[in-house]
Motif scaffolding. Structure first.
Motif, PDB file in Angstrom:
ATOM      1  N   LYS A  11      -0.492  -3.931   5.176  1.00 36.35           N
ATOM      2  CA  LYS A  11      -1.928  -3.566   5.444  1.00 36.35           C
ATOM      3  C   LYS A  11      -2.968  -4.623   5.751  1.00 36.35           C
ATOM      4  CE  LYS A  11      -5.832  -0.549   7.002  1.00 36.35           C
ATOM      5  NZ  LYS A  11      -6.865   0.619   6.911  1.00 36.35           N
ATOM      6  N   ALA A  12      -3.597  -4.864   4.421  1.00 42.30           N
ATOM      7  CA  ALA A  12      -4.507  -6.626   3.991  1.00 42.30           C
ATOM      8  C   ALA A  12      -3.739  -7.931   4.813  1.00 42.30           C
ATOM      9  CB  ALA A  12      -4.262  -6.731   2.698  1.00 42.30           C
ATOM     10  N   GLN A  62       2.360   1.070  10.167  1.00 46.77           N
ATOM     11  CA  GLN A  62       2.449   2.328   9.870  1.00 46.77           C
ATOM     12  C   GLN A  62       3.141   3.946   9.816  1.00 46.77           C
ATOM     13  OE1 GLN A  62      -0.800   2.744   6.788  1.00 46.77           O
ATOM     14  NE2 GLN A  62      -0.188   4.432   5.966  1.00 46.77           N
ATOM     15  N   GLU A  69       2.185   3.358  -1.997  1.00 43.67           N
ATOM     16  CA  GLU A  69       0.706   2.755  -1.522  1.00 43.67           C
ATOM     17  C   GLU A  69       0.061   1.517  -2.183  1.00 43.67           C
ATOM     18  OE1 GLU A  69      -1.771   5.630  -3.827  1.00 43.67           O
ATOM     19  OE2 GLU A  69      -0.953   7.373  -2.722  1.00 43.67           O
ATOM     20  N   ALA A  70       0.626   1.204  -3.120  1.00 44.35           N
ATOM     21  CA  ALA A  70       0.694  -1.153  -3.844  1.00 44.35           C
ATOM     22  C   ALA A  70       1.022  -1.896  -2.178  1.00 44.35           C
ATOM     23  CB  ALA A  70       1.256  -1.243  -4.740  1.00 44.35           C
ATOM     24  N   TRP A  76      -2.095  -1.476  13.291  1.00 42.85           N
ATOM     25  CA  TRP A  76      -1.441  -1.546  12.039  1.00 42.85           C
ATOM     26  C   TRP A  76      -1.017   0.425  12.000  1.00 42.85           C
ATOM     27  CZ3 TRP A  76       0.974  -3.218   8.468  1.00 42.85           C
ATOM     28  CH2 TRP A  76       1.380  -1.955   7.185  1.00 42.85           C
ATOM     29  N   LEU A 117       1.936  -1.255   1.343  1.00 39.36           N
ATOM     30  CA  LEU A 117       1.910  -0.833   2.321  1.00 39.36           C
ATOM     31  C   LEU A 117      -0.084  -0.743   1.833  1.00 39.36           C
ATOM     32  CD1 LEU A 117       2.353   2.739   2.947  1.00 39.36           C
ATOM     33  CD2 LEU A 117       3.447   1.062   4.212  1.00 39.36           C
ATOM     34  N   ASN A 118      -0.777  -1.145   1.407  1.00 36.88           N
ATOM     35  CA  ASN A 118      -2.324  -1.468   1.656  1.00 36.88           C
ATOM     36  C   ASN A 118      -2.734  -3.309   1.736  1.00 36.88           C
ATOM     37  OD1 ASN A 118      -3.577   0.781   0.633  1.00 36.88           O
ATOM     38  ND2 ASN A 118      -3.470   0.618  -1.400  1.00 36.88           N
ATOM     39  N   ALA A 119      -1.267  -3.731   0.824  1.00 34.62           N
ATOM     40  CA  ALA A 119      -0.973  -5.126   0.270  1.00 34.62           C
ATOM     41  C   ALA A 119      -0.442  -5.551   1.964  1.00 34.62           C
ATOM     42  CB  ALA A 119       0.621  -5.714   0.164  1.00 34.62           C
TER      43      ALA A 119
END
Length: 191
Positions: A24-25, A43, A17-18, A39, A20-22
């Motif tokens: 995506k941002a 993903q 999750e960390a 995106w 994928l969040n990085a």
């Protein structure tokens, strides 16, 4: 356990999750690198290729700041490059390859670019890919990065690296055994 085994281990849900969040941002912040791409589609591709997340995690962990730079329609693959402003900190002070490393008589670094990239599941950028990256921004203005070296140059003991100075991409040569605190390598990954 080998370095390859450590890198290929499955990420925890929290790590996934960390990461994928990085990603995506970074994707949303730098739309100029991948115009026309969405995106959600990236993903979805990552979700169906979870083994690639280990490589992206290593790119991120070593300071590469991977981002999508294109889509290969023929192969149906998204292309990630290391997009950190300078050569990734966790991949500097390395010789070009194992033969270069082994040829050093003293002051050997801990690793080499080719073996590190292989262990991470990525490829060193080619000169062409490096030049394409520089069209997306200014990278390596204070550092330099090893790039894939043609066999004929490598057979003679040399290796190539690039940087960006004075508004231009420069390609240089050095002995494959050389290493410097400001020289690392950038990688690519196809998903």
């Amino acid at each position: 356990m080998t370095k390859r085994d450590e890198i290929n281990k499955e990420l925890s849900q929290e790590q996934r999750e960390a990461l994928l969040n990085a990603l995506k941002a970074r994707f949303e912040k730098n739309m100029n690198r991948h115009q026309g791409l969405e995106w959600d589609e990236v993903q979805a591709k990552l979700d169906t290729n979870p083994e690639k997340l280990g490589s992206l995690h290593e790119m991120e962990r070593t300071g590469g700041e991977p981002d999508v730079v294109g889509f290969d329609e023929r192969e149906g693959e998204y292309i990630f490059y290391d997009c950190s402003a300078e050569s990734p900190k966790g991949r500097r002070s390395v010789c070009y390859d194992l033969a270069g490393l082994e040829s050093r008589k003293k002051y050997k670094p801990e690793n080499n670019a080719i073996d590190m990239a292989t262990a991470m599941g990525i490829e060193l950028l080619t000169e062409e890919e490096y030049r394409a990256l520089q069209k997306l921004g200014n990278f390596d203005t204070k550092t330099s990065s090893w790039v894939q070296t043609p066999a004929d140059i490598r057979e003679l003991g040399g290796a190539l690296f690039c940087d960006y100075r004075f508004g231009h991409v420069f390609v240089y040569h050095n002995g494959a055994s050389s290493y410097y605190g400001v020289r690392g390598f950038r990688g690519s990954l196809r998903v």
